[in-house]
Every structure is written in structure tokens, then in C-alpha cells.
Design an enzyme around this catalytic site. Sequence first.
Site, PDB file in Angstrom:
ATOM      1  N   TRP A 111       1.401   1.679  -3.517  1.00 37.47           N
ATOM      2  CA  TRP A 111       0.326   2.371  -4.246  1.00 37.47           C
ATOM      3  C   TRP A 111       0.525   3.885  -4.158  1.00 37.47           C
ATOM      4  O   TRP A 111       0.369   4.595  -5.153  1.00 37.47           O
ATOM      5  CB  TRP A 111      -1.038   1.979  -3.697  1.00 37.47           C
ATOM      6  CG  TRP A 111      -2.159   2.781  -4.306  1.00 37.47           C
ATOM      7  CD1 TRP A 111      -2.840   3.809  -3.727  1.00 37.47           C
ATOM      8  CD2 TRP A 111      -2.692   2.650  -5.638  1.00 37.47           C
ATOM      9  NE1 TRP A 111      -3.774   4.327  -4.601  1.00 37.47           N
ATOM     10  CE2 TRP A 111      -3.708   3.632  -5.785  1.00 37.47           C
ATOM     11  CE3 TRP A 111      -2.412   1.806  -6.712  1.00 37.47           C
ATOM     12  CZ2 TRP A 111      -4.440   3.784  -6.955  1.00 37.47           C
ATOM     13  CZ3 TRP A 111      -3.142   1.965  -7.880  1.00 37.47           C
ATOM     14  CH2 TRP A 111      -4.138   2.935  -8.001  1.00 37.47           C
TER      15      TRP A 111
ATOM     16  N   TRP B 122     -16.369  12.390 -10.966  1.00 40.95           N
ATOM     17  CA  TRP B 122     -15.365  12.064  -9.948  1.00 40.95           C
ATOM     18  C   TRP B 122     -14.681  13.310  -9.399  1.00 40.95           C
ATOM     19  O   TRP B 122     -14.208  13.325  -8.260  1.00 40.95           O
ATOM     20  CB  TRP B 122     -14.327  11.086 -10.497  1.00 40.95           C
ATOM     21  CG  TRP B 122     -13.593  11.524 -11.729  1.00 40.95           C
ATOM     22  CD1 TRP B 122     -13.957  11.292 -13.026  1.00 40.95           C
ATOM     23  CD2 TRP B 122     -12.375  12.275 -11.787  1.00 40.95           C
ATOM     24  NE1 TRP B 122     -13.042  11.849 -13.894  1.00 40.95           N
ATOM     25  CE2 TRP B 122     -12.062  12.454 -13.164  1.00 40.95           C
ATOM     26  CE3 TRP B 122     -11.514  12.802 -10.827  1.00 40.95           C
ATOM     27  CZ2 TRP B 122     -10.923  13.146 -13.586  1.00 40.95           C
ATOM     28  CZ3 TRP B 122     -10.378  13.486 -11.247  1.00 40.95           C
ATOM     29  CH2 TRP B 122     -10.087  13.663 -12.607  1.00 40.95           C
TER      30      TRP B 122
ATOM     31  N   TRP C  69     -21.761  12.543 -17.517  1.00 38.72           N
ATOM     32  CA  TRP C  69     -21.943  12.781 -16.086  1.00 38.72           C
ATOM     33  C   TRP C  69     -23.195  13.622 -15.848  1.00 38.72           C
ATOM     34  O   TRP C  69     -23.544  14.490 -16.641  1.00 38.72           O
ATOM     35  CB  TRP C  69     -20.736  13.496 -15.507  1.00 38.72           C
ATOM     36  CG  TRP C  69     -19.450  12.735 -15.601  1.00 38.72           C
ATOM     37  CD1 TRP C  69     -18.372  13.027 -16.383  1.00 38.72           C
ATOM     38  CD2 TRP C  69     -19.103  11.543 -14.884  1.00 38.72           C
ATOM     39  NE1 TRP C  69     -17.377  12.103 -16.217  1.00 38.72           N
ATOM     40  CE2 TRP C  69     -17.793  11.177 -15.299  1.00 38.72           C
ATOM     41  CE3 TRP C  69     -19.757  10.748 -13.946  1.00 38.72           C
ATOM     42  CZ2 TRP C  69     -17.133  10.052 -14.800  1.00 38.72           C
ATOM     43  CZ3 TRP C  69     -19.105   9.630 -13.452  1.00 38.72           C
ATOM     44  CH2 TRP C  69     -17.816   9.300 -13.868  1.00 38.72           C
TER      45      TRP C  69
ATOM     46  N   ASN D 134     -10.472   3.130   4.468  1.00 37.82           N
ATOM     47  CA  ASN D 134     -10.172   2.993   3.038  1.00 37.82           C
ATOM     48  C   ASN D 134     -11.215   2.176   2.284  1.00 37.82           C
ATOM     49  O   ASN D 134     -11.598   2.520   1.166  1.00 37.82           O
ATOM     50  CB  ASN D 134      -8.791   2.366   2.846  1.00 37.82           C
ATOM     51  CG  ASN D 134      -8.383   2.356   1.386  1.00 37.82           C
ATOM     52  OD1 ASN D 134      -8.262   3.398   0.768  1.00 37.82           O
ATOM     53  ND2 ASN D 134      -8.215   1.173   0.815  1.00 37.82           N
TER      54      ASN D 134
ATOM     55  N   GLU E 179       0.841  -1.208   0.000  1.00 37.23           N
ATOM     56  CA  GLU E 179       0.000   0.000   0.000  1.00 37.23           C
ATOM     57  C   GLU E 179       0.874   1.254   0.000  1.00 37.23           C
ATOM     58  O   GLU E 179       0.490   2.281  -0.568  1.00 37.23           O
ATOM     59  CB  GLU E 179      -0.952  -0.010   1.201  1.00 37.23           C
ATOM     60  CG  GLU E 179      -1.985  -1.129   1.155  1.00 37.23           C
ATOM     61  CD  GLU E 179      -2.865  -1.063  -0.092  1.00 37.23           C
ATOM     62  OE1 GLU E 179      -3.246   0.039  -0.507  1.00 37.23           O
ATOM     63  OE2 GLU E 179      -3.167  -2.136  -0.653  1.00 37.23           O
TER      64      GLU E 179
ATOM     65  N   TRP F 116      -9.569   8.266  -6.956  1.00 39.64           N
ATOM     66  CA  TRP F 116     -10.891   8.575  -7.507  1.00 39.64           C
ATOM     67  C   TRP F 116     -11.008   8.070  -8.934  1.00 39.64           C
ATOM     68  O   TRP F 116     -12.024   7.469  -9.319  1.00 39.64           O
ATOM     69  CB  TRP F 116     -11.171  10.078  -7.442  1.00 39.64           C
ATOM     70  CG  TRP F 116     -11.818  10.455  -6.145  1.00 39.64           C
ATOM     71  CD1 TRP F 116     -11.219  10.961  -5.031  1.00 39.64           C
ATOM     72  CD2 TRP F 116     -13.201  10.297  -5.815  1.00 39.64           C
ATOM     73  NE1 TRP F 116     -12.142  11.123  -4.031  1.00 39.64           N
ATOM     74  CE2 TRP F 116     -13.373  10.728  -4.481  1.00 39.64           C
ATOM     75  CE3 TRP F 116     -14.309   9.823  -6.509  1.00 39.64           C
ATOM     76  CZ2 TRP F 116     -14.609  10.714  -3.840  1.00 39.64           C
ATOM     77  CZ3 TRP F 116     -15.549   9.802  -5.872  1.00 39.64           C
ATOM     78  CH2 TRP F 116     -15.692  10.241  -4.558  1.00 39.64           C
TER      79      TRP F 116
END
Length: 479
Positions: free
Chosen positions: A278, A359, A306, A341, A275, A382
Site C-alpha cells: 500500500w 479531508w 464541505w 491504523n 501493507e 485521507w
Amino acid sequence: MIYWFRQDLRTRDLPGLHAAAQTGKPVIPVYILDEDAPGNWRAGGASRWWLHHSLEALKSELGKLGGSLHIYKGSTVAALKTIVKETGADTIYCSQQFEPWSRALEQSVHEYFSTEGLTVKRFPGTLLHQPESISTQAGQPFKVYTPFWRACNAAQPPAAPLPQPEDAIWFSEALTSAPLNELELLPTSPDWAATWHDYWTPGELGANNRARYFLAGPAEHYGEGRDYAAKAYTSKLSAHLHHGEISVRTVWHMAEAQKNETPEAASSIEKFQSELGWREFCYHLLVHFPDIPEKPFKAPFSSFPWASNESALDAWQRGQTGYPIVDAGMRELWQTGFMHNRVRMVVASFLTKHLLLHWRDGEDWFWDTLVDADLASNACSWQWVCGSGSDAAPYFRIFNPIAQGEKFDKEGEYVRRWVPEIAALPDKYLHKPWETPPLLLQEAGITLGETYPLPIVDHKIARESALAAYATIKGQASG
């Protein structure tokens, strides 16, 4: 020697500060709040609260070493010019930062002061690996996380952390700097962060204590437990890392040491390290694709249909969607500046796929309300959830908020904490209160639509609408 603090508010493992101290010349610690530098990305309210207390902690830590933090507000170049004029300093040291505005600011400082005969020295310290040091065999940036992280692990391991500069000579004269309160970082009317010290201890000491606590205990369960919203198995180091109160390589080496001490926990700790990977990958993408906070990584999503629905966005922001796991997450965020998370993924999927809202609406809200609001991680995460990002989850992966609640908050502890008005419901109905028999609702004191909202969208209908919207760009976005 000026040491220009940025998002590296610590004294340990700070290569630039260490180098400045080793010159044997007086070091002038400086922090400048430059509100013009971020452009549209001025720090949000939650980050500003954290920054105030982090600077307060840094002042205290420097004071223990014999130094003083000099604080300024306004143009970085103007503030540094003032300091150079008052002190005669000939070198500026700083840590490299990787947000687009930060890189531009570093360059402008370098260009201006080099013409004045000063040296600007920039040092690593934000990441495990410098972004340009990790690339594909073809010399291109990675676009997929797994091979990126494999390449990181095959690279030279992060160097051992540096100690505090205990032998530094500190500049001792007064400067025309400002008191911390003049930065106006704290909320006042109302003080919505009044209870946040119950949850957080900003600063270097808090960061190191948190890392030690996590790695000595909860990290053992991180691999299987990090997805369960009510369990304390996540590190909660993200805000400390974002503000640079602890270096990521310090955390990495602490994790390596803990794996050696408790081999049975090694696989779980390695998942935690992935992580950290990431986070590293998000910065890799931000450096190579600097538009990622504002534009979809996958270009076809630029024409995605959207929706625009202010009342739905408001309900999502306030935790009034009628879906308990979503509402619990949004209320946790508002009340603490943080969200678990797994729940972040659920609420992000709900916004972009159930409500079909952009987003960027979610990214902007998180930017303002998260204490760990990090441009790279926020933007990439996102886009990952909504399907438009690099190595993203497919758009047709639509989280069912009922199933997510039942799986990752099976006993309802998380929902009952943050959505207390439905706490009396049996577990069977807690994540779908609209299915509760009327008598049970009456016994629990709940009137749907009054004491707790009915769902603002139907899951099945919303899923069909999302798939229909995706179908309009599917051929272009599937590659």
C-alpha cells in the site's frame, strides 16, 4: 565525493553511499535542511522532532565507521556549492525521492552542477520497485491497488540489501557546516515531546531493532490482530521507513526470511507485506498524479459541499468530540505522535463524514502531528477514507464510531488509557457514555458536558447529512 543524505538516514542498504564508497575516493557525508524546497509542505513539528534524533543517530553511526556528518541549513544548491568549493569534489551522490518538490530539487541540482562540470548520480532506495517499472499492460499507471500489487509480486523480486560501506575512505577535514542544534528542529516552549523517548527510538539502530522484534513475534498475529487498537500487533515501522532509517527492501527480505523460519506465520506476514505494498501504491499514485495531496483524485469531489466549522475541527483535534474511540485516537496522536491504523480510519471518517469537514483539514493536522507524516501515504489514505481517492472506499461507507469501538476495543483498554476520565464506566457504556444511567455516571464521577463532553453530533443525523451531501455529486463520483 559528496553523499547528499535526504530521507535516507542510514548507512546500511544505501546504494548511492555504497557506490560513492566503491570509488575509493574520500566520501563527504552531507545533510541539508532546505526549508524552501517543500513549499506548503514544510515538515511538521512531530517529523522535525524525529528528524533531529535521526540525524543525531546517523552522526553516531557514521562516526563508528570513521566518517563525519556535515550539516547545513538553507538552499541546497548554495550549500553544495560551498562544499564543492571547499573540497574540490566532482561528483554528488544521492537517493531518489518522489515528492514533487524533491524531484524538482533533484533536477535543479542536476541542471546547475552539470553546467559546472560536476556529475550528479541518483540511486534507488526508497521503494521496492521504481514507479516507472510497474504499469498496466497498456503502459498506463495503475489506479487500483489489487492489480498493482499483483504486478509488483510478478516483477523481479527486490534485490538483496547491501551492507554498510565498511571500507569507505571518509573525508577528514573540517568544513564550515553547522551544529545540529542550529537546525532548530526540537520544540522548546513548551516541549510537548518531552516524553516521546518513552515511545520511540529514532535512528538506524532503533529501526533495525524494531523490525527484528516485530517480525520475530507480533507479526505472527498481524493478520487477525492489526485492527485491535490496544494490541501491540502492528509494526510501528512507518516513521523509520519514512525517514529512511531502514530500507523497505531490508524489511521485505527480513519478512521473507521469517516466513521461511516460521511457515505457520506466513499468511500473516504476507498481509504485512501487502501493507508495504500500500505504501508502494501511494508513491506510484503520487508520481503519476502529483496533485493528489491537494486535489481530489475523483474530480467531482471538487464540488462536494464541505462544511466550515472551526469549533468542530478544534474539538476533533483535541479529542473532545464525545465519541470515546475518536477522542482516544486523537489524544494518542497528540501525546505520542502516532495513532493506531484502524483508529486513523475511524477518526478520518468521523471528520469527513460526521462533521463534513474537508479531508485537507485532516491531512494538514496529521502532517503536523504524526512522526510518520509521509506525503504519499497521508494524502492517499485521507482520500481513500473520504471516498475521493483512487480505489477509494465508497463515500457511503460511514464508520459508526460506537460500533467500531465496541468491535475493535471490546474490553475498553485503548479508550481507558487515552480517555481516563471515563475509565470507570462499565464496558457496556464505555463507547456510548451518554446512554449510561445517571446513577452509574454519578458513581463513576462523570458529569457529561463537564468532565467529558456530550457528542458534538448525533451519529444517525450526521450519517443522513453525509449521505445527503454525497447525493449532490453522486452521479458524477460513482465512476
